[in-house]
Write an enzyme that holds these catalytic residues in place. Sequence first.
Site, short mmCIF file in Angstrom:
data_model
loop_
_atom_site.label_atom_id
_atom_site.label_comp_id
_atom_site.label_asym_id
_atom_site.label_seq_id
_atom_site.Cartn_x
_atom_site.Cartn_y
_atom_site.Cartn_z
CB SER A 69 28.57 49.83 33.26
OG SER A 69 29.94 49.62 34.02
CE1 TYR A 119 26.44 47.98 38.55
CE2 TYR A 119 28.33 47.89 37.50
CZ TYR A 119 27.16 48.52 37.70
OH TYR A 119 27.21 49.87 37.34
#
Length: 351
Positions: free
Chosen positions: A244, A257
Amino acid sequence: MSESKKSAAKSPTATTSRTPTQRQATKRGEDGDAQRTATRQRNLQSLAKKLDAVAGKPEKPAPVQAGTRKQPARMPAQSIRKPGAESELDLAPRYMAPDYEGSGKLRGLRAIITGADSGIGRAVAVLFAREGADVAVLYLSEHDDAKLTCSKVEKEGTRSLAISGDVRDPSFCNKAVKKVVKTFGGVDILVNNAAFQLHCHRLEDLLDEHLQETLQTNIAGYIQMARAVLPYLEEGGSIINTGSETGIFGSPSLIDYSTTKGAIHAFTKALATQLLPRGIRVNCVAPGPVWTPLNPADKAADDVAQFGADSDMKRPAQPEELSPAYVFLASPITASYINGIVLPVMGGPHG
């Protein structure tokens, strides 16, 4: 010391000696040069102001469209329950990539994709099948979404297999891989894509349960799936992890995250080095904002409506804009010399 040398040591040479008048003239010259530079810069500044006045304020950049078909730019103000069913979204994510033509890049190969019921995973499953691969769709509990993914895979002319379970559980990972091997006769590609995301604006509010859910799903699950599949991967095999942009830039409301995504990037590089002598390549795709159930199952509806608007392209990607990157990295035809990379697919250098 001779008289001539003493004289030379005491007397400055003609080239270094300056009279007061000469020194003043030099200083006036230097001051003049500096003043001319300052004046030139002020003139340029004045010109820039005049040009700005003529041009007016720059218009707000419009969402960028750079593909073969126009993609949605405005997201619905919608929030859905976790784990997030794609069928519940008011705006259906685009995953079919209708202008992408397969050419056998994965013909005869067998792939496992976690989190393949929806979003990026579903889009990757469709293109893998279009390129000739059989696809095992691993998912948590979104049975209807997984069924649809399998039907799309089979419509492309290859075999599908749906397996429901939790990648946090090592025994599930082992059983799932064995089931794929038994059904397909082997496995050649693993795509680690399952993810858990939940915002937390203050680190001291991050619950232990929340932290463990993120860590065990996003990084432990990736390691466990790779460990389970490795006994069956042969030379030419491939593992692709989904990272990501948050693993590169961080995100203040997604500390846990972001941390797992950074760990996925490091895991990719470390495993790529370890497995290279076995002829198994390991790479990673790092997406920017992508329209999938992940964010509507996390953010408030008003925030979802603005999702992706602050990206370089002023809109989120659709899953079909990410999936070709996975095909590229998975295929021994296109990426036989590519190993250990984190490929940003973020719409720009800043995500």
